[in-house]
Scaffold this active site. Sequence first.
Site, PDB file in Angstrom:
ATOM      1  N   SER A  62       3.659  48.917  52.404  1.00 55.66           N
ATOM      2  CA  SER A  62       3.885  48.145  51.168  1.00 55.66           C
ATOM      3  C   SER A  62       2.853  48.351  50.083  1.00 55.66           C
ATOM      4  O   SER A  62       3.011  47.804  48.983  1.00 55.66           O
ATOM      5  CB  SER A  62       3.984  46.658  51.500  1.00 55.66           C
ATOM      6  OG  SER A  62       5.194  46.439  52.186  1.00 55.66           O
ATOM      7  N   PHE A 120      14.133  44.373  62.352  1.00 56.29           N
ATOM      8  CA  PHE A 120      13.022  44.646  63.269  1.00 56.29           C
ATOM      9  C   PHE A 120      12.710  43.452  64.163  1.00 56.29           C
ATOM     10  O   PHE A 120      11.591  43.303  64.666  1.00 56.29           O
ATOM     11  CB  PHE A 120      11.784  45.093  62.496  1.00 56.29           C
ATOM     12  CG  PHE A 120      11.999  46.348  61.709  1.00 56.29           C
ATOM     13  CD1 PHE A 120      11.786  46.369  60.346  1.00 56.29           C
ATOM     14  CD2 PHE A 120      12.460  47.497  62.331  1.00 56.29           C
ATOM     15  CE1 PHE A 120      12.002  47.526  59.608  1.00 56.29           C
ATOM     16  CE2 PHE A 120      12.681  48.667  61.607  1.00 56.29           C
ATOM     17  CZ  PHE A 120      12.460  48.683  60.246  1.00 56.29           C
ATOM     18  N   TYR A 159       7.876  36.368  50.385  1.00 56.67           N
ATOM     19  CA  TYR A 159       7.759  37.834  50.415  1.00 56.67           C
ATOM     20  C   TYR A 159       9.062  38.445  50.930  1.00 56.67           C
ATOM     21  O   TYR A 159       9.588  38.012  51.955  1.00 56.67           O
ATOM     22  CB  TYR A 159       6.614  38.213  51.346  1.00 56.67           C
ATOM     23  CG  TYR A 159       6.258  39.675  51.281  1.00 56.67           C
ATOM     24  CD1 TYR A 159       7.032  40.636  51.921  1.00 56.67           C
ATOM     25  CD2 TYR A 159       5.143  40.089  50.586  1.00 56.67           C
ATOM     26  CE1 TYR A 159       6.705  41.973  51.860  1.00 56.67           C
ATOM     27  CE2 TYR A 159       4.801  41.441  50.528  1.00 56.67           C
ATOM     28  CZ  TYR A 159       5.593  42.368  51.164  1.00 56.67           C
ATOM     29  OH  TYR A 159       5.256  43.698  51.100  1.00 56.67           O
ATOM     30  N   SER A 160       9.566  39.436  50.207  1.00 58.64           N
ATOM     31  CA  SER A 160      10.813  40.073  50.644  1.00 58.64           C
ATOM     32  C   SER A 160      10.861  41.523  50.195  1.00 58.64           C
ATOM     33  O   SER A 160      10.786  41.814  48.989  1.00 58.64           O
ATOM     34  CB  SER A 160      12.023  39.335  50.054  1.00 58.64           C
ATOM     35  OG  SER A 160      13.212  40.023  50.380  1.00 58.64           O
ATOM     36  N   ARG A 287      -1.747  41.959  45.226  1.00 59.23           N
ATOM     37  CA  ARG A 287      -2.351  40.803  45.863  1.00 59.23           C
ATOM     38  C   ARG A 287      -3.754  40.557  45.294  1.00 59.23           C
ATOM     39  O   ARG A 287      -4.394  41.479  44.788  1.00 59.23           O
ATOM     40  CB  ARG A 287      -2.493  41.049  47.377  1.00 59.23           C
ATOM     41  CG  ARG A 287      -1.168  41.138  48.127  1.00 59.23           C
ATOM     42  CD  ARG A 287      -1.431  41.289  49.611  1.00 59.23           C
ATOM     43  NE  ARG A 287      -0.223  41.517  50.402  1.00 59.23           N
ATOM     44  CZ  ARG A 287       0.622  40.555  50.778  1.00 59.23           C
ATOM     45  NH1 ARG A 287       0.411  39.298  50.414  1.00 59.23           N
ATOM     46  NH2 ARG A 287       1.689  40.831  51.502  1.00 59.23           N
ATOM     47  N   THR A 301      -1.663  45.321  50.777  1.00 63.66           N
ATOM     48  CA  THR A 301      -1.748  45.636  52.198  1.00 63.66           C
ATOM     49  C   THR A 301      -0.456  46.357  52.584  1.00 63.66           C
ATOM     50  O   THR A 301       0.539  46.330  51.828  1.00 63.66           O
ATOM     51  CB  THR A 301      -1.839  44.332  53.014  1.00 63.66           C
ATOM     52  OG1 THR A 301      -0.868  43.421  52.506  1.00 63.66           O
ATOM     53  CG2 THR A 301      -3.222  43.715  52.884  1.00 63.66           C
ATOM     54  N   GLY A 302      -0.499  47.006  53.744  1.00 60.97           N
ATOM     55  CA  GLY A 302       0.698  47.707  54.212  1.00 60.97           C
ATOM     56  C   GLY A 302       0.828  47.594  55.715  1.00 60.97           C
ATOM     57  O   GLY A 302      -0.180  47.653  56.430  1.00 60.97           O
ATOM     58  N   THR A 303       2.052  47.379  56.152  1.00 60.58           N
ATOM     59  CA  THR A 303       2.377  47.410  57.580  1.00 60.58           C
ATOM     60  C   THR A 303       3.646  48.221  57.731  1.00 60.58           C
ATOM     61  O   THR A 303       4.705  47.785  57.277  1.00 60.58           O
ATOM     62  CB  THR A 303       2.628  45.986  58.130  1.00 60.58           C
ATOM     63  OG1 THR A 303       1.444  45.202  57.998  1.00 60.58           O
ATOM     64  CG2 THR A 303       3.050  46.051  59.586  1.00 60.58           C
ATOM     65  N   ASN A 329       2.356  46.277  64.858  1.00 58.26           N
ATOM     66  CA  ASN A 329       2.845  45.259  65.800  1.00 58.26           C
ATOM     67  C   ASN A 329       1.716  44.828  66.723  1.00 58.26           C
ATOM     68  O   ASN A 329       1.903  44.642  67.939  1.00 58.26           O
ATOM     69  CB  ASN A 329       4.053  45.745  66.624  1.00 58.26           C
ATOM     70  CG  ASN A 329       4.806  44.553  67.241  1.00 58.26           C
ATOM     71  OD1 ASN A 329       4.879  43.482  66.633  1.00 58.26           O
ATOM     72  ND2 ASN A 329       5.329  44.734  68.438  1.00 58.26           N
TER      73      ASN A 329
HETATM   74  C1  LIG Z   1       4.038  41.432  54.387  1.00 63.54           C
HETATM   75  C2  LIG Z   1       3.908  42.600  55.356  1.00 63.54           C
HETATM   76  C3  LIG Z   1       3.014  42.264  56.536  1.00 63.54           C
HETATM   77  S1  LIG Z   1       5.540  43.078  55.925  1.00 63.54           S
HETATM   78  C4  LIG Z   1       5.877  44.104  54.550  1.00 63.54           C
HETATM   79  C5  LIG Z   1       6.198  45.563  54.789  1.00 63.54           C
HETATM   80  N1  LIG Z   1       6.442  45.983  56.118  1.00 63.54           N
HETATM   81  C6  LIG Z   1       7.593  45.681  56.753  1.00 63.54           C
HETATM   82  O1  LIG Z   1       8.448  44.979  56.244  1.00 63.54           O
HETATM   83  C7  LIG Z   1       7.715  46.207  58.167  1.00 63.54           C
HETATM   84  C8  LIG Z   1       7.979  45.054  59.088  1.00 63.54           C
HETATM   85  C9  LIG Z   1       8.106  45.510  60.530  1.00 63.54           C
HETATM   86  C10 LIG Z   1       6.889  46.257  60.993  1.00 63.54           C
HETATM   87  C11 LIG Z   1       6.762  46.263  62.507  1.00 63.54           C
HETATM   88  N2  LIG Z   1       6.839  44.919  63.065  1.00 63.54           N
HETATM   89  C12 LIG Z   1       7.887  44.540  63.841  1.00 63.54           C
HETATM   90  O2  LIG Z   1       8.811  45.263  64.106  1.00 63.54           O
HETATM   91  C13 LIG Z   1       7.821  43.122  64.342  1.00 63.54           C
HETATM   92  N3  LIG Z   1       8.991  42.779  65.160  1.00 63.54           N
HETATM   93  C14 LIG Z   1       5.381  46.818  62.807  1.00 63.54           C
HETATM   94  O3  LIG Z   1       4.465  46.006  63.060  1.00 63.54           O
HETATM   95  O4  LIG Z   1       5.247  48.050  62.726  1.00 63.54           O
HETATM   96  C15 LIG Z   1       4.809  45.836  54.337  1.00 63.54           C
HETATM   97  O5  LIG Z   1       4.126  46.797  54.433  1.00 63.54           O
HETATM   98  N4  LIG Z   1       4.545  44.514  54.050  1.00 63.54           N
HETATM   99  C16 LIG Z   1       3.413  43.885  54.656  1.00 63.54           C
HETATM  100  C17 LIG Z   1       2.342  43.619  53.605  1.00 63.54           C
HETATM  101  O6  LIG Z   1       2.697  43.523  52.419  1.00 63.54           O
HETATM  102  O7  LIG Z   1       1.182  43.485  54.035  1.00 63.54           O
END
Ligand SMILES: CC1(C)S[C@@H]2[C@H](NC(=O)CCCC[C@H](NC(=O)C[NH3+])C(=O)[O-])C(=O)N2[C@H]1C(=O)[O-]
Length: 351
Positions: A62, A120, A159-160, A287, A301-303, A329
Amino acid sequence: GGPAAPDLEGVTLALRNTTAAGAPGAMVRLTGPAGAATRTVGVQDRATGAAMDPNSRFRIGSVTKTFSGVVLLQLADEGRIGLDRPVNHYLPGLLPDDRITVRHLLTHRSGLADYTNAMFDRTVPGFEAVRNKVFGYHELVNLSLREPRTSEPGAAYAYSNTNFVVVGMLIEKATGHPVAEEYERRIIKPLKLKNTSYVHPRTEIKGPHAHGYLYPDEAGAPPVDSTEQTVSWAQSAGAMISNAADLNTFVSALLGGRLLPARTLDAMLAMTPTDATHTRFYGLGLRRYDLSCGTSVYGHTGTVQGFYTYAFATRDGGRTLAAMANTSNRGQANTALGGTLEAAFCGKQPA
Ligand SMILES: CC1(C)S[C@@H]2[C@H](NC(=O)CCCC[C@H](NC(=O)C[NH3+])C(=O)[O-])C(=O)N2[C@H]1C(=O)[O-]
């Protein structure tokens, strides 16, 4: 004045906590008046044992939202998009409510549900189901519209990812170009981000890169290599590839006023608190974290499967941090990686 010198021992300790929490490896790159400093721990490839390389490319998740936000705000500045216009004015009939505005998308106040929660819900099966899929923007929006909205337009922060998928649609509609072209022309080329690319829907990370490792939901299960994927489930909300030095350059240029005129950057920093303690905020695709020493840092941040990222700068862009752990995760690893911010921007804490 200004924030203390970085506590590099503290940064290294945070990285060690990150690998102790399950990340195969982690890295940080800091820039400031004294120049750049990098720290790495662990491995970027569990199969070969190759050490984490501070120049390696990785998926930034993200943090892509800030790239998309900058492009849309440049279009607003050029008078081609009105932030307080209804989204449906530009994309007729897309959304079920004409009251949802462009600004609602950028501030996560549209009420549009995030389709990734269901996608997910089961981490590895959900990932395996989409890792090679190519989605159309409309497909993703329709997944969201199947779910109830989270609030009336503008009424609350939620957040979406859906919001920044629609941002990508707006960019393509307003310019007639794919978002990749707009990222390239407006950000990547001018800032010479040689290790940043938007290659959706290709699945590989070209050039020297870290492998990312996704932990299954089952306790004790080993992480799976999730490096290769289209990230089509995210696109303009999360499909960018970059490296630490390019993220340092990007956030420094953004906060330093090189990408947006001052009045538009100020508009980007109109913040909504996102936590009860009012130390974390969301503006327009950006942010703000208020750190314990009174320094505020701005970024994203990014996930994304296999990678946690932090990319932040001080308000004038004079000091920056880019941090990555090649896992996901794994909440404790993400929290530990976040500990680099205090060490980097607040320096040695009084004993
Ligand atoms: C708001 C957050 C945290 S989520 C959002 C976006 N990432 C996603 O929407 C991925 C969600 C699933 C990721 C997965 N998790 C699962 O599958 C859990 N069941 C994992 O951990 O790899 C991103 O990047 N943003 C982060 C952000 O902005 O920091």
